[in-house]
Motif scaffolding. Sequence first.
Motif, PDB file in Angstrom:
ATOM      1  N   ALA A 175      27.108  27.791 -47.229  1.00 48.36           N
ATOM      2  CA  ALA A 175      26.862  27.935 -45.679  1.00 48.36           C
ATOM      3  C   ALA A 175      27.849  27.079 -45.042  1.00 48.36           C
ATOM      4  CB  ALA A 175      25.371  27.293 -45.671  1.00 48.36           C
ATOM      5  N   ALA A 176      28.999  26.948 -45.585  1.00 48.81           N
ATOM      6  CA  ALA A 176      29.847  26.129 -44.870  1.00 48.81           C
ATOM      7  C   ALA A 176      30.985  26.805 -43.888  1.00 48.81           C
ATOM      8  CB  ALA A 176      30.925  25.272 -45.834  1.00 48.81           C
ATOM      9  N   GLY A 177      30.580  27.009 -42.746  1.00 55.03           N
ATOM     10  CA  GLY A 177      31.545  27.595 -41.874  1.00 55.03           C
ATOM     11  C   GLY A 177      30.873  29.139 -41.550  1.00 55.03           C
ATOM     12  N   GLY A 178      31.797  29.884 -41.524  1.00 49.88           N
ATOM     13  CA  GLY A 178      31.726  31.483 -41.087  1.00 49.88           C
ATOM     14  C   GLY A 178      30.457  32.115 -41.734  1.00 49.88           C
ATOM     15  N   PRO A 179      30.407  32.116 -43.256  1.00 54.56           N
ATOM     16  CA  PRO A 179      29.677  32.869 -44.007  1.00 54.56           C
ATOM     17  C   PRO A 179      27.989  32.723 -43.622  1.00 54.56           C
ATOM     18  CG  PRO A 179      31.284  32.005 -45.473  1.00 54.56           C
ATOM     19  CD  PRO A 179      31.556  31.367 -44.203  1.00 54.56           C
ATOM     20  N   ALA A 180      28.020  31.291 -43.120  1.00 51.31           N
ATOM     21  CA  ALA A 180      26.462  31.167 -42.597  1.00 51.31           C
ATOM     22  C   ALA A 180      26.129  31.902 -41.500  1.00 51.31           C
ATOM     23  CB  ALA A 180      26.471  29.716 -42.231  1.00 51.31           C
ATOM     24  N   LEU A 181      27.052  32.655 -40.657  1.00 47.87           N
ATOM     25  CA  LEU A 181      26.891  33.339 -39.657  1.00 47.87           C
ATOM     26  C   LEU A 181      26.967  34.919 -40.039  1.00 47.87           C
ATOM     27  CD1 LEU A 181      29.287  31.524 -37.317  1.00 47.87           C
ATOM     28  CD2 LEU A 181      26.950  31.395 -37.266  1.00 47.87           C
ATOM     29  N   ILE A 182      27.331  35.189 -41.057  1.00 45.33           N
ATOM     30  CA  ILE A 182      27.315  36.677 -41.697  1.00 45.33           C
ATOM     31  C   ILE A 182      26.248  36.863 -42.527  1.00 45.33           C
ATOM     32  CG2 ILE A 182      28.846  38.139 -43.164  1.00 45.33           C
ATOM     33  CD1 ILE A 182      31.466  36.408 -42.066  1.00 45.33           C
ATOM     34  N   VAL A 183      25.997  36.073 -43.610  1.00 50.80           N
ATOM     35  CA  VAL A 183      24.941  36.268 -44.597  1.00 50.80           C
ATOM     36  C   VAL A 183      23.648  35.849 -44.147  1.00 50.80           C
ATOM     37  CG1 VAL A 183      24.393  35.726 -47.033  1.00 50.80           C
ATOM     38  CG2 VAL A 183      26.660  36.159 -46.374  1.00 50.80           C
ATOM     39  N   GLU A 184      22.754  36.945 -44.337  1.00 49.18           N
ATOM     40  CA  GLU A 184      21.268  36.609 -43.832  1.00 49.18           C
ATOM     41  C   GLU A 184      20.510  36.165 -45.128  1.00 49.18           C
ATOM     42  OE1 GLU A 184      19.104  39.178 -40.995  1.00 49.18           O
ATOM     43  OE2 GLU A 184      20.604  40.412 -41.729  1.00 49.18           O
ATOM     44  N   ASP A 185      20.489  34.772 -45.300  1.00 45.77           N
ATOM     45  CA  ASP A 185      19.860  34.026 -46.493  1.00 45.77           C
ATOM     46  C   ASP A 185      18.581  34.875 -46.699  1.00 45.77           C
ATOM     47  OD1 ASP A 185      20.131  32.150 -48.394  1.00 45.77           O
ATOM     48  OD2 ASP A 185      18.619  30.940 -47.383  1.00 45.77           O
ATOM     49  N   GLY A 186      18.510  35.138 -48.083  1.00 50.18           N
ATOM     50  CA  GLY A 186      17.429  35.802 -48.660  1.00 50.18           C
ATOM     51  C   GLY A 186      17.225  37.554 -48.250  1.00 50.18           C
ATOM     52  N   VAL A 187      18.299  37.663 -47.646  1.00 50.23           N
ATOM     53  CA  VAL A 187      18.156  39.349 -47.043  1.00 50.23           C
ATOM     54  C   VAL A 187      19.433  39.886 -47.496  1.00 50.23           C
ATOM     55  CG1 VAL A 187      18.101  40.907 -45.185  1.00 50.23           C
ATOM     56  CG2 VAL A 187      16.765  38.616 -45.085  1.00 50.23           C
ATOM     57  N   SER A 188      20.613  39.414 -47.172  1.00 48.58           N
ATOM     58  CA  SER A 188      21.963  40.179 -47.625  1.00 48.58           C
ATOM     59  C   SER A 188      22.527  39.456 -48.640  1.00 48.58           C
ATOM     60  CB  SER A 188      22.694  40.540 -46.253  1.00 48.58           C
ATOM     61  OG  SER A 188      23.054  39.439 -45.990  1.00 48.58           O
ATOM     62  N   GLY A 189      21.930  38.264 -49.021  1.00 46.98           N
ATOM     63  CA  GLY A 189      22.475  37.138 -50.076  1.00 46.98           C
ATOM     64  C   GLY A 189      21.708  36.036 -49.992  1.00 46.98           C
ATOM     65  N   LEU A 190      22.312  34.958 -50.531  1.00 45.92           N
ATOM     66  CA  LEU A 190      21.957  33.716 -50.751  1.00 45.92           C
ATOM     67  C   LEU A 190      23.115  32.838 -50.039  1.00 45.92           C
ATOM     68  CD1 LEU A 190      20.358  33.691 -54.058  1.00 45.92           C
ATOM     69  CD2 LEU A 190      19.333  34.085 -51.802  1.00 45.92           C
ATOM     70  N   LEU A 191      22.608  31.750 -49.418  1.00 45.74           N
ATOM     71  CA  LEU A 191      23.575  30.710 -48.945  1.00 45.74           C
ATOM     72  C   LEU A 191      23.230  29.348 -49.621  1.00 45.74           C
ATOM     73  CD1 LEU A 191      23.310  31.283 -45.153  1.00 45.74           C
ATOM     74  CD2 LEU A 191      25.225  32.011 -46.659  1.00 45.74           C
ATOM     75  N   THR A 192      23.993  28.279 -49.887  1.00 45.26           N
ATOM     76  CA  THR A 192      23.951  27.422 -50.659  1.00 45.26           C
ATOM     77  C   THR A 192      24.860  26.357 -50.049  1.00 45.26           C
ATOM     78  OG1 THR A 192      24.136  26.249 -52.843  1.00 45.26           O
ATOM     79  CG2 THR A 192      25.660  28.171 -52.331  1.00 45.26           C
ATOM     80  N   PRO A 193      24.623  25.040 -50.265  1.00 43.38           N
ATOM     81  CA  PRO A 193      25.515  23.946 -49.950  1.00 43.38           C
ATOM     82  C   PRO A 193      26.722  24.133 -50.528  1.00 43.38           C
ATOM     83  CG  PRO A 193      23.316  22.825 -50.213  1.00 43.38           C
ATOM     84  CD  PRO A 193      23.333  24.323 -50.516  1.00 43.38           C
ATOM     85  N   PRO A 194      28.069  23.600 -50.156  1.00 40.18           N
ATOM     86  CA  PRO A 194      29.130  23.617 -50.864  1.00 40.18           C
ATOM     87  C   PRO A 194      29.046  22.672 -52.124  1.00 40.18           C
ATOM     88  CG  PRO A 194      29.582  22.977 -48.539  1.00 40.18           C
ATOM     89  CD  PRO A 194      28.168  23.193 -48.704  1.00 40.18           C
ATOM     90  N   GLY A 195      29.498  23.258 -53.243  1.00 44.32           N
ATOM     91  CA  GLY A 195      29.484  22.296 -54.581  1.00 44.32           C
ATOM     92  C   GLY A 195      28.310  22.878 -55.211  1.00 44.32           C
TER      93      GLY A 195
END
Length: 195
Positions: A175-195
């Motif tokens: 969720a570091a930058g642009g992907p957090a605005l593209i991926v719907e967490d839990g819907v179209s994928g998963l977001l995680t903190p870097p590392g």
Amino acid sequence: AIIAATSLDRAQMVWHYGAEAERVRVVPCGVDLRRFQPRDMADARAALDLPPPPHRLLLLVGRIEPLKGIDALIQAVAQLFERRPELRGALTALVVGGHGEGERSRWNAEQRRLDVLRAELGVADAIRFVGARAQDQLPLFYAAADIVTMPSHYESFGMAALEGLACGRPVVATAAGGPALIVEDGVSGLLTPPG
């Protein structure tokens, strides 16, 4: 006018560079949906000479540089094999970018570092560098993947995430930058903190 790909880019242009906020317009990147669209996974794997399902394929598309967090993907695969030993031999992570396995003399310092890391973690057989590919081949790689990964430390936009989603694949991204605005967490994928 000044064009920013995301609202985050816009805010950073104003904050870091003193751009006049009223002059900055957000125009998101897009993909050619005639090229990037869902396709049959088994057909895509056959076309690329990749293992057929149920073998699992993780995909990372990007430049070979520290900012892309490829080391996090390698470490994640090693942890996955520790927790789920039955996946060893049944899962491969493909890295599309840089130079392929047969072009080691052309690898940059980061790719050589990643090669040492995958060997140290005992996952060299599961992490495969396939090299940069032509734009017309990328949709096949996305279609062949079970999951598209983007473990970057930062992405201003995250084009690979958008391309993967356009091809109907879930994306696991930081969720570091642009992907957090593209991926719907839990819907179209998963977001995680870097590392």
